[in-house]
Design an enzyme around this catalytic site. Sequence first.
Site, PDB file in Angstrom:
ATOM      1  NE  ARG A 292      -4.025  -1.964   0.198  1.00  0.00           N
ATOM      2  CZ  ARG A 292      -3.945  -3.198  -0.302  1.00  0.00           C
ATOM      3  NH1 ARG A 292      -2.880  -3.586  -0.988  1.00  0.00           N
ATOM      4  NH2 ARG A 292      -4.944  -4.049  -0.138  1.00  0.00           N
TER       5      ARG A 292
ATOM      6  CD  GLU B  83      -5.965   0.857   1.918  1.00  0.00           C
ATOM      7  OE1 GLU B  83      -5.801  -0.219   2.515  1.00  0.00           O
ATOM      8  OE2 GLU B  83      -6.686   0.959   0.911  1.00  0.00           O
TER       9      GLU B  83
ATOM     10  CB  SER C 229      -9.163  -1.536   3.624  1.00  0.00           C
ATOM     11  OG  SER C 229      -9.558  -2.751   3.058  1.00  0.00           O
TER      12      SER C 229
HETATM   13  C1  LIG Z   1     -15.465  -0.148  -1.941  1.00  0.00           C
HETATM   14  C2  LIG Z   1     -13.979   0.073  -2.087  1.00  0.00           C
HETATM   15  C3  LIG Z   1     -13.117  -1.010  -2.198  1.00  0.00           C
HETATM   16  C4  LIG Z   1     -11.730  -0.819  -2.342  1.00  0.00           C
HETATM   17  N1  LIG Z   1     -10.932  -1.924  -2.447  1.00  0.00           N
HETATM   18  C5  LIG Z   1      -9.597  -1.773  -2.589  1.00  0.00           C
HETATM   19  C6  LIG Z   1      -8.753  -2.925  -2.699  1.00  0.00           C
HETATM   20  O1  LIG Z   1      -9.210  -4.064  -2.718  1.00  0.00           O
HETATM   21  N2  LIG Z   1      -7.410  -2.719  -2.795  1.00  0.00           N
HETATM   22  C7  LIG Z   1      -6.871  -1.478  -2.827  1.00  0.00           C
HETATM   23  O2  LIG Z   1      -5.643  -1.372  -2.915  1.00  0.00           O
HETATM   24  N3  LIG Z   1      -7.641  -0.363  -2.723  1.00  0.00           N
HETATM   25  C8  LIG Z   1      -8.988  -0.478  -2.600  1.00  0.00           C
HETATM   26  N4  LIG Z   1      -9.788   0.631  -2.483  1.00  0.00           N
HETATM   27  C9  LIG Z   1      -9.167   1.962  -2.476  1.00  0.00           C
HETATM   28  C10 LIG Z   1      -9.192   2.690  -3.841  1.00  0.00           C
HETATM   29  O3  LIG Z   1     -10.162   2.152  -4.691  1.00  0.00           O
HETATM   30  C11 LIG Z   1      -7.843   2.644  -4.556  1.00  0.00           C
HETATM   31  O4  LIG Z   1      -6.834   3.166  -3.744  1.00  0.00           O
HETATM   32  C12 LIG Z   1      -7.857   3.415  -5.897  1.00  0.00           C
HETATM   33  O5  LIG Z   1      -6.662   3.163  -6.598  1.00  0.00           O
HETATM   34  C13 LIG Z   1      -8.019   4.920  -5.714  1.00  0.00           C
HETATM   35  O6  LIG Z   1      -8.242   5.474  -7.000  1.00  0.00           O
HETATM   36  P1  LIG Z   1      -8.913   6.891  -7.173  1.00  0.00           P
HETATM   37  O7  LIG Z   1      -8.815   7.251  -8.616  1.00  0.00           O
HETATM   38  O8  LIG Z   1     -10.277   6.895  -6.604  1.00  0.00           O
HETATM   39  O9  LIG Z   1      -7.940   7.823  -6.322  1.00  0.00           O
HETATM   40  P2  LIG Z   1      -8.304   9.125  -5.486  1.00  0.00           P
HETATM   41  O10 LIG Z   1      -9.068   8.746  -4.276  1.00  0.00           O
HETATM   42  O11 LIG Z   1      -8.895  10.147  -6.381  1.00  0.00           O
HETATM   43  O12 LIG Z   1      -6.844   9.605  -5.056  1.00  0.00           O
HETATM   44  C14 LIG Z   1      -6.084   8.845  -4.133  1.00  0.00           C
HETATM   45  C15 LIG Z   1      -4.698   9.492  -4.014  1.00  0.00           C
HETATM   46  O13 LIG Z   1      -4.022   9.396  -5.264  1.00  0.00           O
HETATM   47  C16 LIG Z   1      -3.702  10.694  -5.779  1.00  0.00           C
HETATM   48  N5  LIG Z   1      -3.925  10.620  -7.236  1.00  0.00           N
HETATM   49  C17 LIG Z   1      -5.043  10.243  -7.886  1.00  0.00           C
HETATM   50  N6  LIG Z   1      -4.844  10.243  -9.216  1.00  0.00           N
HETATM   51  C18 LIG Z   1      -3.556  10.632  -9.412  1.00  0.00           C
HETATM   52  C19 LIG Z   1      -2.754  10.824 -10.581  1.00  0.00           C
HETATM   53  N7  LIG Z   1      -3.215  10.624 -11.810  1.00  0.00           N
HETATM   54  N8  LIG Z   1      -1.473  11.243 -10.394  1.00  0.00           N
HETATM   55  C20 LIG Z   1      -0.967  11.476  -9.150  1.00  0.00           C
HETATM   56  N9  LIG Z   1      -1.697  11.297  -8.017  1.00  0.00           N
HETATM   57  C21 LIG Z   1      -2.974  10.881  -8.145  1.00  0.00           C
HETATM   58  C22 LIG Z   1      -4.637  11.640  -5.063  1.00  0.00           C
HETATM   59  O14 LIG Z   1      -4.067  12.947  -4.989  1.00  0.00           O
HETATM   60  C23 LIG Z   1      -4.753  10.985  -3.698  1.00  0.00           C
HETATM   61  O15 LIG Z   1      -3.623  11.307  -2.925  1.00  0.00           O
HETATM   62  C24 LIG Z   1     -11.182   0.481  -2.360  1.00  0.00           C
HETATM   63  C25 LIG Z   1     -12.054   1.587  -2.250  1.00  0.00           C
HETATM   64  C26 LIG Z   1     -13.431   1.392  -2.122  1.00  0.00           C
HETATM   65  C27 LIG Z   1     -14.340   2.582  -2.040  1.00  0.00           C
END
Ligand SMILES: Cc1cc2nc3c(=O)[nH]c(=O)nc-3n(C[C@H](O)[C@H](O)[C@H](O)COP(=O)(O)OP(=O)(O)OC[C@H]3O[C@@H](n4cnc5c(N)ncnc54)[C@H](O)[C@@H]3O)c2cc1C
Length: 341
Positions: free
Chosen positions: A168, A337, A241
Site C-alpha cells: 500500500r 489507508e 479498507s
Molecule cells: C469499496 C472500495 C473497495 C476498495 N478496495 C480496494 C482494494 O481491494 N485494494 C486497494 O488497494 N484499494 C482499494 N480501495 C481503495 C481505492 O479504490 C484505490 O486506492 C484506488 O486506486 C483509488 O483510486 P482513485 O482514482 O479513486 O484515487 P483518489 O481517491 O482520487 O486519489 C487517491 C490518491 O491518489 C492521488 N492521485 C489520484 N490520481 C492521481 C494521478 N493521476 N497522479 C498522481 N496522483 C494521483 C490523489 O491525490 C490521492 O492522494 C477500495 C475503495 C473502495 C471505495
Amino acid sequence: MSASFSVSHQFPLQSLNTFGIAASAQAYVRVTEREQLLGVYADANWAAVPKLVLGGGSNVLLTGDFNGLVLHIALQGRALAGETKQHYLVRAAAGENWHAFVQWTLAQGYGGLENLSLIPGTAGAAPIQNIGAYGLEIKDVFHSVTVFDPRSGETRAMDAAACRFAYRDSVFKQEGRHLIILDVTFALPKQWQPNLRYAELAQALAEQGIAAPTPQQVADTVIAIRRRKLPDPAVIGNAGSFFKNPVVTGAQCAALLAQFPTLVHHAQPDGSEKLAAGWLIDQCGWKGRNLGAAGVYPKQALVLVNNGGATGADVVALARAIQADVQARYGVLLEPEPVFI
Ligand SMILES: Cc1cc2nc3c(=O)[nH]c(=O)nc-3n(C[C@H](O)[C@H](O)[C@H](O)COP(=O)(O)OP(=O)(O)OC[C@H]3O[C@@H](n4cnc5c(N)ncnc54)[C@H](O)[C@@H]3O)c2cc1C
C-alpha cells in the site's frame, strides 16, 4: 503548447468522493487533455495556489473544504502499446475507470489483472498505493508510468524500480507526492496462469466446479466475492479498507499470540508478521458500531462508512476512537489507508 482550461469556482465535491462527504473546492478544473495540466502549471495566476489531484475519489477522506485548485484527472484512452516475447504491454490513460479497463483487457484476451477486478477509482491512481487484492498487487504486473513533474515542467517515464512499490505504498506517497501520473502501462503475460494464492478465491472457484478457470471466470468470481463482502459506495459511502494491516516483528507477534491465541496473522517473507486489522477492530467490539453519522460496516470491520450526512470530522473521530482502543489492547497503531485532505 498549452491547451485552454476552464475553471469552476466553489465546486461541490460530494459526488467526487466515494465517502459521499459534502465539501467544496475553491476552484476546479476537469483535465481531459495533458496540455491543460501543462497550461495550469505554466499560468502564473495559479502558481501559488495549493493543488489537489483527484481521480475517482475512492481513497481520500475530505476533512473539510479544499482551499485550492482541484485537478480532476479525466484523461481517456487505452491501447496495446507494444509486446515483448513474453508480455503484452497494455496502457491506460490516468483517467480511465480502473474496473472498466480491467474488463477491457480481458475482452481483448489479455489476462493478468483479473484479481484486481471491481476496485473503484482510476488507472492513474492504481500505482499510488500499489493497489492489491486477492493475492495480486499492481507491482506484480507493472511495466511503467508516464508522469508530469510540475517542479521541472518535464514529462518522463518511470519503471517499477523508480516507483519503489511496497505494501500500500510507493514513491508517489513519499517524496514523489508532487508527481502527476498521466498513463500507466502493464506487462501482462502471454503464458497466463491463474493466480489462486488467495484461499477464498481458490475455494470459490472449486465450489463452482471450475478446475482450470479462464481469466474472465477468475474476474467474475472476484466480483461476486467483493459484492458479497464490501458495501457499494453508490449505496453506502465508504473508501474501502480504512486501515492498513499493521506489520510487526516476529517477536512482537509471538508475544501477542501468547496473550491472544486466536490472533490472525500472516508471516511475511522477511520474517515480519502482518496482522489482520479487521480482526483487531472486531475484537475491540467496533464491528457494526456507530459514532455520530459515521460507522463501522457490520459485515467487515475494516470498512468505515458514512451512514448519511457524515462529515470528514465524524469519520476522523471514529477512526481515532478505534485507533485508541486497538492501541490500548494490542499495543499496535493502526495507520489509515486513505489520504486525508
Ligand atoms: C469499496 C472500495 C473497495 C476498495 N478496495 C480496494 C482494494 O481491494 N485494494 C486497494 O488497494 N484499494 C482499494 N480501495 C481503495 C481505492 O479504490 C484505490 O486506492 C484506488 O486506486 C483509488 O483510486 P482513485 O482514482 O479513486 O484515487 P483518489 O481517491 O482520487 O486519489 C487517491 C490518491 O491518489 C492521488 N492521485 C489520484 N490520481 C492521481 C494521478 N493521476 N497522479 C498522481 N496522483 C494521483 C490523489 O491525490 C490521492 O492522494 C477500495 C475503495 C473502495 C471505495
